[in-house]
Design a protein around this motif. Structure first.
Motif, PDB file in Angstrom:
ATOM      1  N   ARG A 190       7.674 -17.167   0.832  1.00 16.41           N
ATOM      2  CA  ARG A 190       7.489 -15.734   1.074  1.00 16.41           C
ATOM      3  C   ARG A 190       7.947 -14.918  -0.133  1.00 16.41           C
ATOM      4  O   ARG A 190       7.338 -13.920  -0.473  1.00 16.41           O
ATOM      5  CB  ARG A 190       8.255 -15.326   2.329  1.00 16.41           C
ATOM      6  N   HIS A 205       4.909 -12.678  -0.288  1.00 15.43           N
ATOM      7  CA  HIS A 205       5.193 -11.250  -0.146  1.00 15.43           C
ATOM      8  C   HIS A 205       5.714 -10.668  -1.455  1.00 15.43           C
ATOM      9  O   HIS A 205       5.325  -9.578  -1.853  1.00 15.43           O
ATOM     10  CB  HIS A 205       6.232 -11.076   0.969  1.00 15.43           C
ATOM     11  N   THR A 262      -1.117 -10.862   1.535  1.00 14.32           N
ATOM     12  CA  THR A 262       0.204 -10.366   1.931  1.00 14.32           C
ATOM     13  C   THR A 262       1.088  -9.967   0.758  1.00 14.32           C
ATOM     14  O   THR A 262       2.206  -9.504   0.965  1.00 14.32           O
ATOM     15  CB  THR A 262       0.946 -11.434   2.762  1.00 14.32           C
ATOM     16  N   ARG A 290       2.966  -7.947  -1.683  1.00 16.47           N
ATOM     17  CA  ARG A 290       3.318  -6.524  -1.742  1.00 16.47           C
ATOM     18  C   ARG A 290       4.026  -6.145  -3.033  1.00 16.47           C
ATOM     19  O   ARG A 290       3.902  -5.037  -3.501  1.00 16.47           O
ATOM     20  CB  ARG A 290       4.192  -6.142  -0.551  1.00 16.47           C
ATOM     21  N   ALA A 311      -2.765  -5.635  -0.259  1.00 15.10           N
ATOM     22  CA  ALA A 311      -1.479  -5.196   0.282  1.00 15.10           C
ATOM     23  C   ALA A 311      -0.493  -4.776  -0.800  1.00 15.10           C
ATOM     24  O   ALA A 311       0.625  -4.366  -0.493  1.00 15.10           O
ATOM     25  CB  ALA A 311      -0.866  -6.307   1.131  1.00 15.10           C
TER      26      ALA A 311
END
Length: 137
Positions: free
Chosen positions: A40, A65, A92, A94, A121
């Motif tokens: 992540r 992420h 995903t 960011r 995103a």
């Protein structure tokens, strides 16, 4: 706050805490958090030989992420930037920080990287492209 209490939290709460921290540290608490949060938040320092392999790995990290990537002073060619530009397909991602200082990207590499702004995103993009023989810099 023990790891026993931590595993009792719902997975989405673990993800929110991890996202707030923007760090992989929480994933290393126990096997449950590892399973929920792995890949992540990634921070890598690689050489040009690993660029293509790393970009394939990152493309498959579906929960990615936050990514901090340093590939400086590696004489990475524009094709390496093209491989990294595939990150724009990450649904995903960011926060993206790329330190590509002192490579051989030139204008073609900068053009490839400009496509990152299309990531669906992406909230924050930080690029260090110093000393890459890019026009106008």
């Amino acid at each position: 706050f023990s790891h026993i209490m931590l595993v009792q939290l719902p997975n989405d709460i673990l993800a929110h805490i991890s996202d707030f921290l923007q760090s992989a540290l929480l994933s290393q608490v126990c096997s449950h958090t590892w399973e929920v949060l792995r890949d992540r938040h990634i921070s890598l320092r690689i050489n040009k030989c690993d660029v293509f392999e790393a970009s394939e790995f990152l493309r498959d990290a579906l929960a990615l992420h936050t990514l901090s990537l340093e590939i400086s002073r590696a004489q990475m060619p524009p094709a390496g930037a093209e491989a990294l530009a595939a990150l724009k397909e990450s649904p995903t991602l960011r926060y993206l920080s790329l330190n590509l200082r002192c490579n051989a990207l030139g204008d073609p590499g900068a053009q490839f990287l400009s496509g990152l702004k299309e990531a669906p995103a992406l909230h924050t993009l930080s690029l260090n492209l110093g000393y890459n023989a890019i026009s106008g810099t």
